[in-house]
Design a protein around this motif. Structure first.
Motif, short mmCIF file in Angstrom:
data_model
loop_
_atom_site.label_atom_id
_atom_site.label_comp_id
_atom_site.label_asym_id
_atom_site.label_seq_id
_atom_site.Cartn_x
_atom_site.Cartn_y
_atom_site.Cartn_z
N HIS A 178 12.46 10.14 -4.21
CA HIS A 178 11.92 11.34 -4.88
C HIS A 178 10.42 11.50 -4.63
O HIS A 178 9.94 12.58 -4.36
N VAL A 179 9.73 10.38 -4.71
CA VAL A 179 8.27 10.41 -4.60
C VAL A 179 7.79 9.28 -3.71
O VAL A 179 8.28 8.15 -3.81
N MET A 180 6.84 9.59 -2.84
CA MET A 180 6.19 8.58 -2.01
C MET A 180 4.74 8.47 -2.48
O MET A 180 4.08 9.50 -2.62
N VAL A 181 4.28 7.28 -2.73
CA VAL A 181 2.89 7.06 -3.16
C VAL A 181 2.26 6.11 -2.15
O VAL A 181 2.89 5.14 -1.74
N TYR A 182 1.03 6.41 -1.75
CA TYR A 182 0.40 5.55 -0.74
C TYR A 182 -1.12 5.54 -0.90
O TYR A 182 -1.73 6.46 -1.45
N TRP A 183 -1.70 4.48 -0.39
CA TRP A 183 -3.16 4.27 -0.41
C TRP A 183 -3.74 4.78 0.89
O TRP A 183 -3.24 4.46 1.97
N GLU A 193 3.23 12.15 -2.72
CA GLU A 193 3.91 13.30 -2.12
C GLU A 193 5.30 13.39 -2.71
O GLU A 193 6.02 12.39 -2.76
N CYS A 194 5.67 14.59 -3.14
CA CYS A 194 7.00 14.80 -3.67
C CYS A 194 7.95 15.07 -2.52
O CYS A 194 7.61 15.81 -1.60
N ARG A 195 9.12 14.45 -2.55
CA ARG A 195 10.09 14.60 -1.47
C ARG A 195 11.35 15.33 -1.92
O ARG A 195 12.34 15.33 -1.22
N HIS A 196 11.33 15.90 -3.12
CA HIS A 196 12.55 16.52 -3.65
C HIS A 196 12.26 17.88 -4.24
O HIS A 196 11.24 18.07 -4.91
N LYS A 197 13.17 18.83 -4.01
CA LYS A 197 12.94 20.22 -4.44
C LYS A 197 12.72 20.38 -5.94
O LYS A 197 12.06 21.32 -6.37
N PRO A 208 0.79 -1.24 0.00
CA PRO A 208 0.00 0.00 0.00
C PRO A 208 0.83 1.29 0.00
O PRO A 208 0.28 2.38 0.02
N LYS A 209 2.14 1.15 -0.04
CA LYS A 209 3.00 2.33 -0.02
C LYS A 209 4.24 2.02 -0.85
O LYS A 209 4.81 0.94 -0.72
#
Length: 132
Positions: A72-77, A87-91, A39-40
């Motif tokens: 760079h990117v976290m994706v979750y349910w 959610e983007c984790r990088h500038k 899920p993530k």
């Protein structure tokens, strides 16, 4: 008997079980195809050391370029919202369906067939079609 499967174009449907693979979603890029089974997940650059992941997380390498971070990117349910979020984790950010998403935006909803562009890597997020 050997049969070759036609390569799928982004946006085509897939069943939850394809090649006996059960998945929540599928990621298709030019050089990769991943089944999402947790899920993530994190999208990023290949790390020299293995990523430390929680039991409900997985990591997908999308590039070895330095301008893409390792996380760079976290994706979750989100069960309450019944949806996938990113959610983007990088500038440097990323583009979701052509719109720039930066870390300060917080969460962005992901829909079926969303196009993600991270640096010069383009990939598609596909959800399984519902069983009728």
């Amino acid at each position: 008997e050997s049969h070759t499967r036609a390569a799928r174009k982004p946006g085509t449907n897939f069943n939850m079980v394809e090649d006996d693979t059960e998945a929540y979603a599928k990621l298709i890029g030019e050089k990769f195809e991943y089944f999402v089974q947790k899920p993530k997940f994190i999208l990023g650059r290949k790390a020299k050391k293995e990523h430390k992941l929680a039991d409900d997380e997985e990591f997908f390498c999308i590039s070895e370029q330095k301008n893409i971070s390792r996380k760079h990117v976290m994706v979750y349910w989100l069960p309450k919202e019944k949806g996938w979020y990113l959610e983007c984790r990088h500038k440097n950010g990323l583009y979701v369906n052509g719109k720039l998403v930066l870390p300060e935006k917080g969460k962005t909803k992901l829909t079926d067939r969303a196009q993600l562009k991270i640096s010069d890597v383009t990939l598609y997020f596909l959800l399984p079609r519902p069983h009728h």
